[in-house]
Design an enzyme around this catalytic site. Structure first.
Site, PDB file in Angstrom:
ATOM      1  N   MET A  76       0.816  -1.203   0.000  1.00  0.00           N
ATOM      2  CA  MET A  76       0.000   0.000   0.000  1.00  0.00           C
ATOM      3  C   MET A  76       0.863   1.272   0.000  1.00  0.00           C
ATOM      4  SD  MET A  76      -2.934  -1.287   2.682  1.00  0.00           S
ATOM      5  CE  MET A  76      -3.790   0.293   2.698  1.00  0.00           C
ATOM      6  N   HIS A  77       0.201   2.404  -0.220  1.00  0.00           N
ATOM      7  CA  HIS A  77       0.740   3.761  -0.050  1.00  0.00           C
ATOM      8  C   HIS A  77       1.691   4.251  -1.147  1.00  0.00           C
ATOM      9  CE1 HIS A  77      -0.915   3.243   3.933  1.00  0.00           C
ATOM     10  NE2 HIS A  77       0.023   2.396   4.299  1.00  0.00           N
ATOM     11  N   ASP A 233      -2.788  -4.967   0.384  1.00  0.00           N
ATOM     12  CA  ASP A 233      -2.320  -6.264   0.881  1.00  0.00           C
ATOM     13  C   ASP A 233      -2.886  -6.649   2.235  1.00  0.00           C
ATOM     14  OD1 ASP A 233      -0.820  -4.392   2.306  1.00  0.00           O
ATOM     15  OD2 ASP A 233       1.127  -5.212   1.708  1.00  0.00           O
TER      16      ASP A 233
END
Length: 484
Positions: A76-77, A233
């Site tokens: 992520m991110h 995830d």
């Protein structure tokens, strides 16, 4: 067959799932990360597609041609910045990139309600502060942006040609208004972000598009099969392990670490640095404590010493308790929200051994989870019996230490090595078949349960107190400029 693709930090893992929900085959292809300066962490998104192709093509050809749908999961991110032709503007700044620390603070100052809107106040690793950093430090690159995606969604673009993300990955950007599950114009405004750059939001169980002919040829799959949106995830891992009901929880021990509990509603608690995010499954949210380093410090120490992890862990089990380690190689989120703190050992001596160092690292991973559990309790969520997924669960010694430190029964999931990829495959099954999520779940297999050990509890609790005291001391030394 249903194919789950999980884009991790260290590699792309793929999983073929049978219609009954059991795993048929898995494969992995490695990825490399670059660190152009301290605090920076980047990857080339083009390498993701290459690794994806390698991993999928390593699956048996006969089974690949039975794939009925694809689901996605990913780290992520990360800020995947694309121009008008869908080409990358620059390398991807990853979830553990800490360069946007000042920009995070500036966003909070400009929009004090940012944490309440987004589920947690902006932090350097999130996507939105990275865009503000880019506008200030790389304005030419910023001016070329036409689209922003999250890592798994870049693979989705290559697979089906659309710009789509799911609620969990959207939540991890800081741009999402969690209550409405729509992009927040307020947070976009304070992060130099045009809302038109952001993708469509759809649930992980929805079809994002059909597999393009060129992608099908590259992967050896049937063209035209549906590609599900998938999930960030941690949410895909929740689906893989079966955490899709209120109160379901688990520990993830990968490169990063998480303590995750599903909730039936939105429960922000910014004071304790708890992430309150929308689930990729409709109608659910979750609370999560996030640790930037997870089980990674074990591999870091092994690489530093030039020794196999397994050998060091065997030595650690019989080593005397000695040094205390702070595992903050790339800073920390819960409970400190400190992107600039770095790791350190305390109590090194002439008799310190490699096994003693690894013992300190194992204890430190368990101590960070104890801090995470306490933060969740302060946020009103009491973690109960937990399952665990991720590469770190392979170590019995680590799992036992965590159970004792947390005073909690912990089970190693039978899907510990494929959790997010299996979750992605399950999301694909729901998207293609129209079946309910509960109907594609198999009962989580528990390979082994770990119970708290009373004989070790007092010593570990004393060392936990020392671990907690070490953080402010090290923070003070670093702030004084005597730690580099």
């Amino acid at each position: 067959m249903y194919l789950g693709i999980d884009l991790g930090t260290s590699g792309v893992k793929v999983c073929l799932m049978r219609p009954d929900g059991t795993v048929s085959e898995t494969a992995t292809a490695p990825l490399a990360t670059s660190h152009p300066f301290d605090g920076a962490s980047e990857q080339d998104c083009l390498s993701w597609w290459d690794a994806c192709s390698t991993a999928v093509q390593s699956l048996p050809s006969a089974l690949r041609h039975q794939v009925r749908a694809i689901g996605l999961s990913g780290q992520m991110h990360g800020a995947v910045l694309l121009d008008g032709q869908g080409q990358p503007v620059r390398p991807v700044m990853l979830w553990n990139d800490a360069r946007a620390t000042k920009e995070s603070a500036d966003m909070i100052a400009a929009e004090p309600e940012a944490g309440e809107i987004a589920g947690i106040a902006p932090m350097a690793g999130f996507t939105a502060p990275k865009l503000l950093w880019l506008a200030r430090h790389e304005p030419k690159a910023h001016a070329r942006i036409a689209h922003i995606l999250l890592p798994k969604d870049y693979l989705g673009l290559r697979l089906h040609g659309g710009y789509v993300t799911d609620p969990t990955d959207a939540a991890g950007t800081s741009w999402l208004d969690q209550r409405t599950r729509q992009w927040s114009e307020k947070i976009c405004a304070v992060s130099a972000t045009d809302p038109a750059w952001l993708p469509e939001i759809a649930y992980g169980t929805e079809v994002a598009g059909e597999l393009r002919t060129d992608a099908a040829l590259a992967l050896g799959l049937p063209a035209g099969i549906p590609v599900a949106v998938g999930g960030g995830d941690i949410a895909a891992g929740a689906v893989g392990i079966g955490a899709i009901g209120a109160g379901d929880g688990f520990i993830s021990l990968g490169t990063s670490g998480q303590l995750f509990v599903t909730t039936p509603d939105y429960r922000p608690n910014t004071d304790n640095l708890i992430h309150a995010y929308a689930h990729t499954v409709p109608g659910l949210w979750f609370q999560m404590a996030a640790m930037l380093n997870g089980a990674r410090p074990m591999a870091w120490l092994a690489n530093l010493l030039g020794r196999p992890i397994a050998d060091l862990l065997a030595e650690a089990e019989v080593a005397e308790a000695g040094p205390i380690f702070l595992p903050y190689l790339t800073g920390e989120r819960t409970p400190h929200g400190d992107s600039t703190i770095r790791a350190g050992f305390s109590g090194l001596g002439e008799t310190t051994t490699p096994g003693g160092l690894m013992r300190a690292v194992v204890e430190a991973i368990a101590f960070t989870l104890a801090d995470a559990s306490d933060a969740l309790r302060r946020a009103g969520t009491e973690p109960g019996t937990l399952l665990a997924i991720g590469g770190g669960t392979k170590s019995d010694f680590l799992m036992q230490t965590i159970a004792t430190v947390m005073d909690c029964r912990i089970g190693r999931s039978g899907a510990s090595g494929v959790g997010p990829a299996l979750g992605a495959a399950r999301l694909a099954c729901v998207a293609e078949s129209g079946r309910a999520m509960r109907d594609v779940m198999t009962k989580p297999e528990v390979a082994r349960w770990f119970e708290p050990q009373s004989a070790d509890k007092d010593q570990l609790q004393a060392r936990l107190a020392g671990f907690r005291a070490l953080y402010p001391a090290l923070r003070g030394v670093q702030a004084a400029g005597r730690w580099t």
